[in-house]
Design a protein around this motif. Structure first.
Motif, PDB file in Angstrom:
ATOM      1  N   PHE A 171       0.825  -1.210   0.000  1.00 47.40           N
ATOM      2  CA  PHE A 171       0.000   0.000   0.000  1.00 47.40           C
ATOM      3  C   PHE A 171       0.858   1.259   0.000  1.00 47.40           C
ATOM      4  CE2 PHE A 171      -2.263  -3.285   2.484  1.00 47.40           C
ATOM      5  CZ  PHE A 171      -3.394  -3.421   1.703  1.00 47.40           C
ATOM      6  N   GLU A 172       0.363   2.295  -0.691  1.00 44.06           N
ATOM      7  CA  GLU A 172       0.990   3.616  -0.686  1.00 44.06           C
ATOM      8  C   GLU A 172      -0.096   4.656  -0.429  1.00 44.06           C
ATOM      9  OE1 GLU A 172       3.073   4.630  -4.313  1.00 44.06           O
ATOM     10  OE2 GLU A 172       3.421   2.503  -4.701  1.00 44.06           O
ATOM     11  N   ALA A 173       0.267   5.688   0.312  1.00 42.24           N
ATOM     12  CA  ALA A 173      -0.662   6.811   0.459  1.00 42.24           C
ATOM     13  C   ALA A 173      -0.717   7.541  -0.878  1.00 42.24           C
ATOM     14  CB  ALA A 173      -0.190   7.752   1.559  1.00 42.24           C
ATOM     15  N   GLN A 174      -1.938   7.812  -1.331  1.00 40.36           N
ATOM     16  CA  GLN A 174      -2.088   8.534  -2.595  1.00 40.36           C
ATOM     17  C   GLN A 174      -2.315  10.016  -2.307  1.00 40.36           C
ATOM     18  OE1 GLN A 174      -5.254   7.136  -5.152  1.00 40.36           O
ATOM     19  NE2 GLN A 174      -4.233   7.926  -6.956  1.00 40.36           N
ATOM     20  N   PHE A 175      -3.411  10.330  -1.633  1.00 36.70           N
ATOM     21  CA  PHE A 175      -3.702  11.703  -1.239  1.00 36.70           C
ATOM     22  C   PHE A 175      -4.819  11.669  -0.214  1.00 36.70           C
ATOM     23  CE2 PHE A 175      -6.423  10.930  -4.926  1.00 36.70           C
ATOM     24  CZ  PHE A 175      -7.649  11.437  -4.528  1.00 36.70           C
ATOM     25  N   THR A 176      -5.063  12.791   0.421  1.00 38.39           N
ATOM     26  CA  THR A 176      -6.219  12.916   1.303  1.00 38.39           C
ATOM     27  C   THR A 176      -7.114  14.004   0.746  1.00 38.39           C
ATOM     28  OG1 THR A 176      -5.081  14.481   2.744  1.00 38.39           O
ATOM     29  CG2 THR A 176      -4.971  12.169   3.372  1.00 38.39           C
ATOM     30  N   ALA A 177      -8.406  13.824   0.981  1.00 35.81           N
ATOM     31  CA  ALA A 177      -9.398  14.805   0.557  1.00 35.81           C
ATOM     32  C   ALA A 177     -10.506  14.803   1.598  1.00 35.81           C
ATOM     33  CB  ALA A 177      -9.937  14.458  -0.821  1.00 35.81           C
ATOM     34  N   GLY A 178     -10.617  15.885   2.332  1.00 33.63           N
ATOM     35  CA  GLY A 178     -11.618  15.940   3.388  1.00 33.63           C
ATOM     36  C   GLY A 178     -11.321  14.884   4.444  1.00 33.63           C
ATOM     37  N   ARG A 179     -12.309  14.041   4.705  1.00 30.89           N
ATOM     38  CA  ARG A 179     -12.139  13.010   5.734  1.00 30.89           C
ATOM     39  C   ARG A 179     -11.678  11.677   5.159  1.00 30.89           C
ATOM     40  NH1 ARG A 179     -17.369  10.103   6.577  1.00 30.89           N
ATOM     41  NH2 ARG A 179     -18.698  10.786   4.875  1.00 30.89           N
ATOM     42  N   PHE A 180     -11.293  11.675   3.884  1.00 30.01           N
ATOM     43  CA  PHE A 180     -10.887  10.439   3.226  1.00 30.01           C
ATOM     44  C   PHE A 180      -9.411  10.454   2.858  1.00 30.01           C
ATOM     45  CE2 PHE A 180     -15.416  11.010   2.199  1.00 30.01           C
ATOM     46  CZ  PHE A 180     -15.896   9.903   2.871  1.00 30.01           C
ATOM     47  N   GLY A 181      -8.809   9.283   2.931  1.00 32.76           N
ATOM     48  CA  GLY A 181      -7.433   9.089   2.506  1.00 32.76           C
ATOM     49  C   GLY A 181      -7.415   8.024   1.437  1.00 32.76           C
ATOM     50  N   TRP A 182      -6.952   8.363   0.282  1.00 35.13           N
ATOM     51  CA  TRP A 182      -6.904   7.410  -0.825  1.00 35.13           C
ATOM     52  C   TRP A 182      -5.619   6.608  -0.729  1.00 35.13           C
ATOM     53  CZ3 TRP A 182     -10.423   7.088  -5.088  1.00 35.13           C
ATOM     54  CH2 TRP A 182     -11.555   7.905  -4.928  1.00 35.13           C
TER      55      TRP A 182
END
Length: 117
Positions: free
Chosen positions: A66-77
């Motif tokens: 797994f890799e962190a992609q981005f966060t947006a609001g309360r979500f982390g892709w």
């Protein structure tokens, strides 16, 4: 171990109203017009919507998968390497991404259908 692109696409058949749209180098995955994932066939990776807490935990636990992609609001892709994940775990993650995005009545109907014998 590992999931092929075709196996991943087959998992989407388990979820109601999933639409795929070509984004050029990726395939966008949506339910009722809202995105919950992206597939990059060339790199055999999938980006999935998750909670920020889950994104952090997945990446910390298995950074090779797994890799962190981005966060947006309360979500982390989170980016998932298909060749490094078990099918049942991937199905759980894609289902969760779908549930975070789909309208509540659609999620409830899907969950009720899965619970019946």
């Amino acid at each position: 171990m590992g999931v092929s692109v075709d196996e991943f696409l087959g998992m989407l058949d388990e979820l109601p109203e999933v639409k795929q749209s070509d984004g050029g180098e990726w395939v966008a995955l949506k339910v009722r017009g809202k995105g919950f994932g992206y597939l990059w066939e060339k790199t055999e990776t999938v980006g999935l919507k998750a909670t920020i807490e889950e994104q952090i935990a997945l990446v910390a636990e298995r950074p090779d998968v797994f890799e962190a992609q981005f966060t947006a609001g309360r979500f982390g892709w989170v980016v998932v390497h298909l060749t490094k994940i078990e099918p049942d775990e991937l199905l759980e993650l894609v289902t969760e991404a779908w549930c975070l995005t789909a309208p509540k009545n659609l999620v409830d109907a899907h969950e009720a259908g899965r619970a019946s014998p």
